[in-house]
Design an enzyme around this catalytic site. Structure first.
Site, PDB file in Angstrom:
ATOM      1  N   ASP A  12      38.176 -42.988   2.637  1.00 27.67           N
ATOM      2  CA  ASP A  12      36.864 -42.388   2.392  1.00 27.67           C
ATOM      3  C   ASP A  12      36.272 -43.160   1.224  1.00 27.67           C
ATOM      4  O   ASP A  12      36.764 -43.074   0.101  1.00 27.67           O
ATOM      5  CB  ASP A  12      37.066 -40.897   2.044  1.00 27.67           C
ATOM      6  CG  ASP A  12      35.758 -40.170   1.801  1.00 27.67           C
ATOM      7  OD1 ASP A  12      34.734 -40.831   1.547  1.00 27.67           O
ATOM      8  OD2 ASP A  12      35.781 -38.922   1.846  1.00 27.67           O
ATOM      9  N   TYR A  91      27.900 -39.844  -1.480  1.00 27.27           N
ATOM     10  CA  TYR A  91      28.764 -38.821  -2.045  1.00 27.27           C
ATOM     11  C   TYR A  91      30.226 -39.279  -2.044  1.00 27.27           C
ATOM     12  O   TYR A  91      30.721 -39.804  -1.057  1.00 27.27           O
ATOM     13  CB  TYR A  91      28.628 -37.477  -1.319  1.00 27.27           C
ATOM     14  CG  TYR A  91      29.188 -36.419  -2.212  1.00 27.27           C
ATOM     15  CD1 TYR A  91      28.500 -36.038  -3.360  1.00 27.27           C
ATOM     16  CD2 TYR A  91      30.450 -35.896  -1.985  1.00 27.27           C
ATOM     17  CE1 TYR A  91      29.047 -35.141  -4.253  1.00 27.27           C
ATOM     18  CE2 TYR A  91      31.002 -35.000  -2.872  1.00 27.27           C
ATOM     19  CZ  TYR A  91      30.295 -34.636  -4.006  1.00 27.27           C
ATOM     20  OH  TYR A  91      30.850 -33.767  -4.898  1.00 27.27           O
ATOM     21  N   ASN A 105      49.966 -54.392  -0.997  1.00 21.87           N
ATOM     22  CA  ASN A 105      50.043 -53.374   0.048  1.00 21.87           C
ATOM     23  C   ASN A 105      49.134 -52.214  -0.348  1.00 21.87           C
ATOM     24  O   ASN A 105      49.100 -51.840  -1.520  1.00 21.87           O
ATOM     25  CB  ASN A 105      51.500 -52.881   0.129  1.00 21.87           C
ATOM     26  CG  ASN A 105      51.765 -52.120   1.401  1.00 21.87           C
ATOM     27  OD1 ASN A 105      51.162 -51.085   1.636  1.00 21.87           O
ATOM     28  ND2 ASN A 105      52.666 -52.634   2.221  1.00 21.87           N
ATOM     29  N   TYR A 234      43.994 -32.901  -6.840  1.00 20.28           N
ATOM     30  CA  TYR A 234      43.196 -32.942  -5.615  1.00 20.28           C
ATOM     31  C   TYR A 234      41.999 -33.864  -5.759  1.00 20.28           C
ATOM     32  O   TYR A 234      41.206 -33.715  -6.666  1.00 20.28           O
ATOM     33  CB  TYR A 234      42.710 -31.542  -5.233  1.00 20.28           C
ATOM     34  CG  TYR A 234      41.920 -31.576  -3.949  1.00 20.28           C
ATOM     35  CD1 TYR A 234      42.563 -31.839  -2.747  1.00 20.28           C
ATOM     36  CD2 TYR A 234      40.545 -31.404  -3.947  1.00 20.28           C
ATOM     37  CE1 TYR A 234      41.850 -31.913  -1.560  1.00 20.28           C
ATOM     38  CE2 TYR A 234      39.822 -31.481  -2.762  1.00 20.28           C
ATOM     39  CZ  TYR A 234      40.486 -31.735  -1.580  1.00 20.28           C
ATOM     40  OH  TYR A 234      39.782 -31.813  -0.414  1.00 20.28           O
ATOM     41  N   LYS A 237      41.134 -34.927   0.925  1.00 20.61           N
ATOM     42  CA  LYS A 237      42.286 -34.675   1.779  1.00 20.61           C
ATOM     43  C   LYS A 237      42.787 -35.965   2.400  1.00 20.61           C
ATOM     44  O   LYS A 237      42.081 -36.972   2.425  1.00 20.61           O
ATOM     45  CB  LYS A 237      41.867 -33.661   2.856  1.00 20.61           C
ATOM     46  CG  LYS A 237      42.966 -32.798   3.386  1.00 20.61           C
ATOM     47  CD  LYS A 237      43.628 -31.934   2.339  1.00 20.61           C
ATOM     48  CE  LYS A 237      44.829 -31.217   2.916  1.00 20.61           C
ATOM     49  NZ  LYS A 237      45.537 -30.414   1.957  1.00 20.61           N
ATOM     50  N   ASP A 239      43.110 -37.203   5.260  1.00 23.86           N
ATOM     51  CA  ASP A 239      42.699 -37.200   6.667  1.00 23.86           C
ATOM     52  C   ASP A 239      43.478 -38.250   7.458  1.00 23.86           C
ATOM     53  O   ASP A 239      43.356 -39.439   7.181  1.00 23.86           O
ATOM     54  CB  ASP A 239      41.197 -37.434   6.735  1.00 23.86           C
ATOM     55  CG  ASP A 239      40.451 -36.400   5.904  1.00 23.86           C
ATOM     56  OD1 ASP A 239      40.815 -35.225   5.955  1.00 23.86           O
ATOM     57  OD2 ASP A 239      39.510 -36.793   5.191  1.00 23.86           O
ATOM     58  N   GLN A 247      51.663 -44.782  29.083  1.00 24.16           N
ATOM     59  CA  GLN A 247      51.983 -45.156  30.482  1.00 24.16           C
ATOM     60  C   GLN A 247      53.271 -45.981  30.617  1.00 24.16           C
ATOM     61  O   GLN A 247      53.788 -46.492  29.636  1.00 24.16           O
ATOM     62  CB  GLN A 247      50.814 -45.931  31.119  1.00 24.16           C
ATOM     63  CG  GLN A 247      49.465 -45.251  31.053  1.00 24.16           C
ATOM     64  CD  GLN A 247      49.248 -44.096  32.023  1.00 24.16           C
ATOM     65  OE1 GLN A 247      48.395 -43.278  31.815  1.00 24.16           O
ATOM     66  NE2 GLN A 247      50.037 -44.028  33.092  1.00 24.16           N
ATOM     67  N   ASP A 292      31.964 -27.570   5.926  1.00 23.72           N
ATOM     68  CA  ASP A 292      32.559 -28.928   5.909  1.00 23.72           C
ATOM     69  C   ASP A 292      33.586 -29.117   7.024  1.00 23.72           C
ATOM     70  O   ASP A 292      34.588 -29.834   6.853  1.00 23.72           O
ATOM     71  CB  ASP A 292      33.226 -29.243   4.561  1.00 23.72           C
ATOM     72  CG  ASP A 292      32.225 -29.594   3.478  1.00 23.72           C
ATOM     73  OD1 ASP A 292      31.011 -29.605   3.762  1.00 23.72           O
ATOM     74  OD2 ASP A 292      32.671 -29.852   2.347  1.00 23.72           O
ATOM     75  N   TYR A 353      47.634 -27.734  -5.752  1.00 18.16           N
ATOM     76  CA  TYR A 353      47.127 -29.112  -5.755  1.00 18.16           C
ATOM     77  C   TYR A 353      45.602 -29.155  -5.701  1.00 18.16           C
ATOM     78  O   TYR A 353      45.006 -30.200  -5.557  1.00 18.16           O
ATOM     79  CB  TYR A 353      47.712 -29.878  -4.557  1.00 18.16           C
ATOM     80  CG  TYR A 353      49.210 -29.859  -4.564  1.00 18.16           C
ATOM     81  CD1 TYR A 353      49.906 -30.578  -5.523  1.00 18.16           C
ATOM     82  CD2 TYR A 353      49.918 -29.092  -3.648  1.00 18.16           C
ATOM     83  CE1 TYR A 353      51.282 -30.540  -5.561  1.00 18.16           C
ATOM     84  CE2 TYR A 353      51.297 -29.054  -3.672  1.00 18.16           C
ATOM     85  CZ  TYR A 353      51.981 -29.779  -4.637  1.00 18.16           C
ATOM     86  OH  TYR A 353      53.340 -29.742  -4.682  1.00 18.16           O
TER      87      TYR A 353
END
Ligand code: 13P
Ligand code: 13P
Ligand code: MG
Ligand code: MG
Length: 370
Positions: A12, A91, A105, A234, A237, A239, A247, A292, A353
């Site tokens: 993000d 934002y 990395n 925090y 998140k 995500d 297959q 949200d 958190y």
């Protein structure tokens, strides 16, 4: 021919109208960076997506997993995108870039990574899932259904190439350790762990030895980065994203998607602090609005052709998922009515958190012994 690697690296870097959407300017900037990398022959192909406010770089190459060049390319793309986002006053500009310097990395720096290296088959269907407003453990439920539940995946029962089951690599993201477990033999033990989706997360799935596919090449991989562990508090998140091969000895694309027909509850909605259902949506609805959210998932289908990506097919853009979406909205309505009460709000331990401890600081001297 060297094996092919598919890397999905995401962050993000800033969004428009709060945490809803990556704007086109940022998508185009990222596409420009990756196009240069195709021209210089560093990578074979790419696609850029957004899962809500998360910028998703899907890259194919022959450099293997954890390649410094590929991670460096993703990091530089995110830094440029974040600078643009800052210029545009988006934002949360630079939200997931938690460290200043790249050191080989992107893991531990903020972005999420799912990478998989394998021998490309005669026909190689891929399904890429990208979620917003949730956590890596959100994939435990569908990945288990896909590779271990015969009521979801008919192939486990009727395809001799899948009949012996799969190996799950499960990470304990709190204790930083992992375990390999066999399904169906250890199915109940697997569930004992992965039902605790905030702690035990399916990282990879492998075929069993002696089958049609090499047992050392994963057939599914999930990003498992936990941002608060990097940042110490925090900051948004984690995500998650996942890449699945399909297959011919593996679950069919339709079996993979079937696992998303039930909108299971996950955490991460609104301020990373609420539980809600996963809404499977077409790309055009990959933007989180109501409270949200609710948490959502897009699915991009591809065929690989010598590392080139044929696609994407917008797999949830199908009336067949309409019922699931209606169900998810019914659950959304039900969960929202709980307001600040658990189980809509996360359990207290997980709120540690978030910003809640800061709110409670002023009460700490007012508690009396009883
Ligand atoms: P086709 O016969 O169309 O290849 O389908 C096979 C299959 O497994 C569908 O689930
Ligand atoms: P993101 O992690 O998607 O930025 O969402 C943050 C949030 O708390 C939205 O309510
Ligand atoms: Mg955000
Ligand atoms: Mg997000």
């Amino acid at each position: 021919m060297a094996k092919i690697t598919v890397s999905l690296i995401k962050a993000d870097v800033g969004s428009v109208a709060g945490h809803s959407l990556v704007p086109q300017e940022i998508i185009s900037l990222a596409e420009g960076c990756l196009k240069e990398a195709v021209e210089s022959k560093l990578i074979i192909d790419f696609r850029v997506f957004n899962a809500g406010d998360d910028l998703e770089l899907l890259i194919t190459h022959r450099k293997g997993v954890d390649s410094e060049e590929i991670h460096g390319l993703a990091w530089n793309t995110f830094v440029k995108a974040a600078n643009k986002a800052k210029e545009m006053k988006l934002y949360g500009a630079g939200q997931d870039l938690l460290k200043d310097a790249f050191s080989g990395n992107v893991r531990g720096l903020g972005p999420g990574v799912a990478e998989i290296e394998f021998t490309e088959r005669r026909s190689e269907p891929l399904v890429v899932f990208m979620m917003d407003k949730t956590e890596p453990g959100a994939f435990n439920f569908p990945i288990f259904k896909i590779f271990a539940d015969p009521f979801n995946t008919a192939g486990l029962v009727i395809d001799p190439a899948m009949h012996s089951g799969f190996i799950f690599e499960i990470w304990d993201i709190k204790e930083h350790r992992r375990v390999f477990m066999a399904s169906p033999e250890e199915m109940y033990d697997i569930l004992a762990l992965i039902g605790s989706k905030g702690r035990f997360v399916i990282k990879r799935v492998y075929p069993k030895k002696g089958g049609k596919l090499p047992a050392d090449e994963p057939v599914a991989v999930v990003s498992t980065e936990k941002l608060y562990e990097v940042a110490g508090e925090y900051v948004g998140k984690d995500d998650p994203v996942a890449i699945l091969r399909a297959q011919a000895g593996l679950p069919a694309v339709g079996e993979i998607l079937e696992a998303f027909s039930f909108p299971h509850l996950v955490s991460g909605w609104m301020r990373g602090s609420h539980n809600g259902p996963v809404l499977p949506v077409p790309f055009r609805y990959s933007k989180c609005t109501r409270f949200d959210g609710p948490p959502r998932c897009i699915a991009a289908g591809f065929q690989l052709c010598d590392g080139k990506l044929i696609g994407p097919v917008d797999l949830f853009d199908d009336p067949a998922f309409e019922y699931t979406r209606m169900k998810a909205m019914e659950i959304t309505e039900y969960m929202r009515r709980h307001g600040p009460f658990e189980p809509h709000r996360l359990p207290h331990e997980e709120m540690e958190y978030t910003t809640l401890p800061k709110v409670l600081v002023k009460l700490k001297d007012r508690f009396e012994k009883i």
